[in-house]
Design a protein around this motif. Structure first.
Motif, PDB file in Angstrom:
ATOM      1  N   ILE A  46       0.873  -1.167   0.000  1.00  0.00           N
ATOM      2  CA  ILE A  46       0.000   0.000   0.000  1.00  0.00           C
ATOM      3  C   ILE A  46       0.912   1.220   0.000  1.00  0.00           C
ATOM      4  CG2 ILE A  46      -0.207  -0.042   2.542  1.00  0.00           C
ATOM      5  CD1 ILE A  46      -3.055   1.116   2.179  1.00  0.00           C
ATOM      6  N   PRO A  47       0.692   2.192  -0.859  1.00  0.00           N
ATOM      7  CA  PRO A  47       1.630   3.308  -0.962  1.00  0.00           C
ATOM      8  C   PRO A  47       1.810   4.127   0.314  1.00  0.00           C
ATOM      9  CG  PRO A  47       0.336   3.158  -2.961  1.00  0.00           C
ATOM     10  CD  PRO A  47      -0.272   2.194  -1.981  1.00  0.00           C
ATOM     11  N   ASP A  48       0.865   4.057   1.243  1.00  0.00           N
ATOM     12  CA  ASP A  48       1.029   4.722   2.534  1.00  0.00           C
ATOM     13  C   ASP A  48       0.260   3.923   3.572  1.00  0.00           C
ATOM     14  OD1 ASP A  48       1.116   6.372   4.776  1.00  0.00           O
ATOM     15  OD2 ASP A  48       1.062   8.213   3.586  1.00  0.00           O
ATOM     16  N   GLU A  49       0.990   3.209   4.421  1.00  0.00           N
ATOM     17  CA  GLU A  49       0.345   2.322   5.389  1.00  0.00           C
ATOM     18  C   GLU A  49      -0.459   3.078   6.434  1.00  0.00           C
ATOM     19  OE1 GLU A  49       3.342   0.073   7.333  1.00  0.00           O
ATOM     20  OE2 GLU A  49       4.277   1.803   8.316  1.00  0.00           O
ATOM     21  N   ARG A  50      -0.315   4.385   6.514  1.00  0.00           N
ATOM     22  CA  ARG A  50      -1.077   5.184   7.475  1.00  0.00           C
ATOM     23  C   ARG A  50      -2.516   5.428   7.022  1.00  0.00           C
ATOM     24  NH1 ARG A  50       2.402  10.435   7.491  1.00  0.00           N
ATOM     25  NH2 ARG A  50       2.141  10.003   5.257  1.00  0.00           N
ATOM     26  N   ALA A  51      -2.835   5.051   5.801  1.00  0.00           N
ATOM     27  CA  ALA A  51      -4.176   5.286   5.250  1.00  0.00           C
ATOM     28  C   ALA A  51      -5.160   4.294   5.858  1.00  0.00           C
ATOM     29  CB  ALA A  51      -4.150   5.165   3.730  1.00  0.00           C
ATOM     30  N   GLY A  52      -5.827   4.719   6.913  1.00  0.00           N
ATOM     31  CA  GLY A  52      -6.748   3.845   7.626  1.00  0.00           C
ATOM     32  C   GLY A  52      -8.194   4.061   7.200  1.00  0.00           C
ATOM     33  N   CYS A  53      -9.129   3.722   8.085  1.00  0.00           N
ATOM     34  CA  CYS A  53     -10.556   3.838   7.748  1.00  0.00           C
ATOM     35  C   CYS A  53     -11.349   3.976   9.037  1.00  0.00           C
ATOM     36  CB  CYS A  53     -11.014   2.597   6.979  1.00  0.00           C
ATOM     37  SG  CYS A  53     -12.797   2.517   6.653  1.00  0.00           S
ATOM     38  N   SER A  54     -12.099   5.056   9.164  1.00  0.00           N
ATOM     39  CA  SER A  54     -12.889   5.283  10.376  1.00  0.00           C
ATOM     40  C   SER A  54     -13.966   4.218  10.544  1.00  0.00           C
ATOM     41  CB  SER A  54     -13.519   6.675  10.345  1.00  0.00           C
ATOM     42  OG  SER A  54     -14.407   6.815   9.243  1.00  0.00           O
ATOM     43  N   LEU A  55     -14.506   3.711   9.443  1.00  0.00           N
ATOM     44  CA  LEU A  55     -15.539   2.682   9.535  1.00  0.00           C
ATOM     45  C   LEU A  55     -14.940   1.367  10.023  1.00  0.00           C
ATOM     46  CD1 LEU A  55     -18.412   1.725   9.149  1.00  0.00           C
ATOM     47  CD2 LEU A  55     -17.935   1.400   6.715  1.00  0.00           C
ATOM     48  N   ALA A  56     -13.809   0.976   9.463  1.00  0.00           N
ATOM     49  CA  ALA A  56     -13.153  -0.254   9.907  1.00  0.00           C
ATOM     50  C   ALA A  56     -12.778  -0.175  11.384  1.00  0.00           C
ATOM     51  CB  ALA A  56     -11.918  -0.528   9.058  1.00  0.00           C
TER      52      ALA A  56
ATOM     53  N   LEU B 163       6.773   2.085  -5.226  1.00  0.00           N
ATOM     54  CA  LEU B 163       7.337   1.297  -6.320  1.00  0.00           C
ATOM     55  C   LEU B 163       8.865   1.275  -6.293  1.00  0.00           C
ATOM     56  CD1 LEU B 163       4.861   2.444  -9.089  1.00  0.00           C
ATOM     57  CD2 LEU B 163       5.275   0.056  -8.439  1.00  0.00           C
ATOM     58  N   ARG B 164       9.454   2.385  -5.934  1.00  0.00           N
ATOM     59  CA  ARG B 164      10.917   2.463  -5.928  1.00  0.00           C
ATOM     60  C   ARG B 164      11.543   1.731  -4.748  1.00  0.00           C
ATOM     61  NH1 ARG B 164      11.898   8.871  -7.523  1.00  0.00           N
ATOM     62  NH2 ARG B 164      11.834   8.592  -9.805  1.00  0.00           N
ATOM     63  N   GLU B 165      10.876   1.816  -3.588  1.00  0.00           N
ATOM     64  CA  GLU B 165      11.489   1.309  -2.366  1.00  0.00           C
ATOM     65  C   GLU B 165      10.815   0.057  -1.803  1.00  0.00           C
ATOM     66  OE1 GLU B 165      12.128   4.442   0.529  1.00  0.00           O
ATOM     67  OE2 GLU B 165      12.047   5.959  -1.052  1.00  0.00           O
ATOM     68  N   GLY B 166       9.746  -0.388  -2.437  1.00  0.00           N
ATOM     69  CA  GLY B 166       9.038  -1.563  -1.937  1.00  0.00           C
ATOM     70  C   GLY B 166       8.303  -1.298  -0.631  1.00  0.00           C
ATOM     71  N   LEU B 167       7.824  -0.076  -0.433  1.00  0.00           N
ATOM     72  CA  LEU B 167       7.137   0.334   0.801  1.00  0.00           C
ATOM     73  C   LEU B 167       5.694   0.707   0.470  1.00  0.00           C
ATOM     74  CD1 LEU B 167       9.933   2.671   2.220  1.00  0.00           C
ATOM     75  CD2 LEU B 167       9.449   0.320   2.935  1.00  0.00           C
ATOM     76  N   ASP B 168       4.748   0.478   1.323  1.00  0.00           N
ATOM     77  CA  ASP B 168       4.768  -0.237   2.595  1.00  0.00           C
ATOM     78  C   ASP B 168       4.130  -1.604   2.372  1.00  0.00           C
ATOM     79  OD1 ASP B 168       5.854   1.929   4.104  1.00  0.00           O
ATOM     80  OD2 ASP B 168       3.874   2.837   4.198  1.00  0.00           O
TER      81      ASP B 168
ATOM     82  N   LYS C  70      -7.035  10.154   0.307  1.00  0.00           N
ATOM     83  CA  LYS C  70      -6.198  11.117  -0.392  1.00  0.00           C
ATOM     84  C   LYS C  70      -4.748  11.086   0.081  1.00  0.00           C
ATOM     85  CE  LYS C  70      -9.835  12.453  -2.637  1.00  0.00           C
ATOM     86  NZ  LYS C  70     -10.870  11.424  -2.571  1.00  0.00           N
ATOM     87  N   MET C  71      -4.414  10.189   1.006  1.00  0.00           N
ATOM     88  CA  MET C  71      -3.020  10.028   1.418  1.00  0.00           C
ATOM     89  C   MET C  71      -2.204   9.273   0.368  1.00  0.00           C
ATOM     90  SD  MET C  71      -3.367   9.346   5.522  1.00  0.00           S
ATOM     91  CE  MET C  71      -1.589   9.457   5.828  1.00  0.00           C
ATOM     92  N   ILE C  72      -2.888   8.617  -0.562  1.00  0.00           N
ATOM     93  CA  ILE C  72      -2.170   7.926  -1.636  1.00  0.00           C
ATOM     94  C   ILE C  72      -1.907   8.964  -2.730  1.00  0.00           C
ATOM     95  CG2 ILE C  72      -2.133   5.944  -3.171  1.00  0.00           C
ATOM     96  CD1 ILE C  72      -2.345   5.310  -0.119  1.00  0.00           C
ATOM     97  N   THR C  73      -0.781   9.639  -2.615  1.00  0.00           N
ATOM     98  CA  THR C  73      -0.400  10.724  -3.509  1.00  0.00           C
ATOM     99  C   THR C  73       0.538  10.207  -4.595  1.00  0.00           C
ATOM    100  OG1 THR C  73       1.496  11.223  -2.107  1.00  0.00           O
ATOM    101  CG2 THR C  73      -0.569  12.412  -1.630  1.00  0.00           C
ATOM    102  N   PRO C  74       0.790  11.011  -5.633  1.00  0.00           N
ATOM    103  CA  PRO C  74       1.793  10.607  -6.625  1.00  0.00           C
ATOM    104  C   PRO C  74       3.144  10.287  -5.991  1.00  0.00           C
ATOM    105  CG  PRO C  74       0.489  12.401  -7.491  1.00  0.00           C
ATOM    106  CD  PRO C  74       0.064  12.230  -6.055  1.00  0.00           C
ATOM    107  N   ALA C  75       3.554  11.072  -4.996  1.00  0.00           N
ATOM    108  CA  ALA C  75       4.826  10.810  -4.317  1.00  0.00           C
ATOM    109  C   ALA C  75       4.790   9.484  -3.571  1.00  0.00           C
ATOM    110  CB  ALA C  75       5.145  11.955  -3.353  1.00  0.00           C
ATOM    111  N   ALA C  76       3.651   9.191  -2.914  1.00  0.00           N
ATOM    112  CA  ALA C  76       3.535   7.944  -2.170  1.00  0.00           C
ATOM    113  C   ALA C  76       3.605   6.735  -3.096  1.00  0.00           C
ATOM    114  CB  ALA C  76       2.227   7.930  -1.383  1.00  0.00           C
ATOM    115  N   LEU C  77       2.929   6.819  -4.237  1.00  0.00           N
ATOM    116  CA  LEU C  77       2.946   5.703  -5.182  1.00  0.00           C
ATOM    117  C   LEU C  77       4.351   5.485  -5.733  1.00  0.00           C
ATOM    118  CD1 LEU C  77       1.606   3.500  -6.800  1.00  0.00           C
ATOM    119  CD2 LEU C  77       0.780   5.236  -8.418  1.00  0.00           C
ATOM    120  N   LEU C  78       5.049   6.555  -6.067  1.00  0.00           N
ATOM    121  CA  LEU C  78       6.411   6.425  -6.586  1.00  0.00           C
ATOM    122  C   LEU C  78       7.338   5.848  -5.520  1.00  0.00           C
ATOM    123  CD1 LEU C  78       7.754   6.995  -9.294  1.00  0.00           C
ATOM    124  CD2 LEU C  78       8.457   9.228  -8.391  1.00  0.00           C
ATOM    125  N   ARG C  79       7.212   6.327  -4.294  1.00  0.00           N
ATOM    126  CA  ARG C  79       8.003   5.794  -3.177  1.00  0.00           C
ATOM    127  C   ARG C  79       7.769   4.306  -3.002  1.00  0.00           C
ATOM    128  NH1 ARG C  79       5.789   4.833   1.783  1.00  0.00           N
ATOM    129  NH2 ARG C  79       7.175   4.728   3.609  1.00  0.00           N
TER     130      ARG C  79
END
Length: 352
Positions: A110-120, A318-323, A307-316
């Motif tokens: 997931i491009p940003d593991e901090r992207a949670g969900c209030s419903l979950a 793919l490049r670094e194998g995170l998260d 909206k935490m999945i930004t272009p920078a997050a997606l590139l990060r």
């Protein structure tokens, strides 16, 4: 007919904020979503044998660069069927967990593991176990917007696309515990007429903040518009009330999943549509039917987590194998049958 409700922590309210405001949840930035970025994303995905999936609530540029965009059910199916060795899930954390449950041998990022969900977050596995103890023998139906641990305590999962079909598939004499979204649960009860359906009082804070008063005002100002209402919305009951009172023609009120909205967009004869769901959905709708004027009932209904999945997050990513997303193998084994049953029931869920 009313359903029993068990109250989760937090309040049911008329909120339009989109999650946390803590500085440590600031999205990754500094990357422009230009053609060079798009080419690099696709190049890295091919290099890593990765398929990029994007939920309908993602930023438009993320939806456009993904190999597949769709709702939860469509993306769950795609993740399960994909031959790619890596799944990049542009959505919130429970979605990536679901992909890992279905594909335990694949790498899921997931491009940003901090992207949670209030419903979950509105129900825990311990709370569900306690609720089950109060209703021995009941069938547990969990919305896919739940953690892996909750899915492991579930008999069958559902999405907004197939929740009615899932509950209808359960013998009429069996009690059903439906969780965690109270508004989707109310929709299911209206459609099935079950009086043995018990509903957990959880909510998505973004959808709950789309209220009936606002919907009524928008509908009055645009009397020729169709109304596309997601069943998680706090205004779904109000929409049906307006139709029942004749304030809005009944045929114009459509309670739909995001995938169902895309189908309806392609078929509508209306020139304008009021949309009650997270605003990211407008991008897919406008692409599906560019001749229709799609407008949000609440243009502040934007999920900060999505909206935490930004272009920078997606590139990060793919490049670094995170998260990378991990699910305990025993938890995944217990959850898998519930998720697979979800995939087998109901309409496809609207992808692409």
């Amino acid at each position: 007919m009313t359903a029993s409700a068990t109250h989760a922590d937090g309040q049911v309210g008329d909120r339009v904020d989109a999650g946390p405001t803590d500085a440590d949840l600031t999205p990754y930035g500094g990357v422009e979503a230009n053609e060079a970025w798009r080419e690099e994303v696709r190049r890295l995905a091919a290099e890593q044998d990765a398929v990029v999936l994007a939920h309908n609530y993602q930023l438009p540029e993320i939806q456009d660069v993904a190999h597949h965009a769709g709702d939860s059910l469509a993306l769950s199916r795609i993740a399960a069927e994909s031959t790619a060795s890596t799944i990049i899930f542009c959505g919130v954390h429970f979605m990536a967990e679901t992909a890992k449950i279905l594909s335990p041998d694949k790498r899921v990022l997931i491009p940003d593991e901090r992207a949670g969900c209030s419903l979950a977050d509105s129900i825990t596995a311990d709370e569900l176990r306690a609720w089950k103890a109060e209703h021995p023998g009941a069938v547990v139906v969990s919305y896919v917007n739940t953690t892996a641990a909750v899915k492991a305590e579930t008999d069958i999962c559902c999405t907004s696309s197939n929740a009615v079909d899932v509950v209808a598939s359960i013998p009429a004499d069996r009690e059903v515990l439906f969780l965690p979204d109270q508004f989707l649960g109310a929709h299911v009860q209206r459609e099935t007429g079950r009086d043995n359906l018990h509903i957990w009082a959880g909510e998505c804070h973004v959808h709950a903040g789309i209220n009936g008063t606002e919907l009524a005002a928008r509908a009055a100002a645009a009397p020729d518009a169709d109304l596309f209402i997601h069943p998680e919305c706090g205004c779904a009951t109000s929409a049906l009330y307006l139709a029942g009172e004749g304030a809005v023609p009944a045929e114009k009120v459509k309670i739909l999943s995001t995938g169902g909205m895309l189908d309806a967009a392609r078929e509508t004869s209306a020139t304008s549509v009021l949309v009650a769901t997270e605003v990211g959905m407008l991008h897919q709708l406008r692409q599906a039917a560019p001749e229709v004027d799609f407008r949000a009932v609440n243009d502040r209904a934007s999920c900060r987590y999505m909206k935490m999945i930004t272009p920078a997050a997606l590139l990060r990513c793919l490049r670094e194998g995170l998260d990378e997303v991990h699910v305990d193998p025993d938890t995944a084994d217990q959850a898998r049958n519930a998720v697979r049953r979800m995939i087998e029931i109901g309409r496809p869920g609207g992808g692409e």
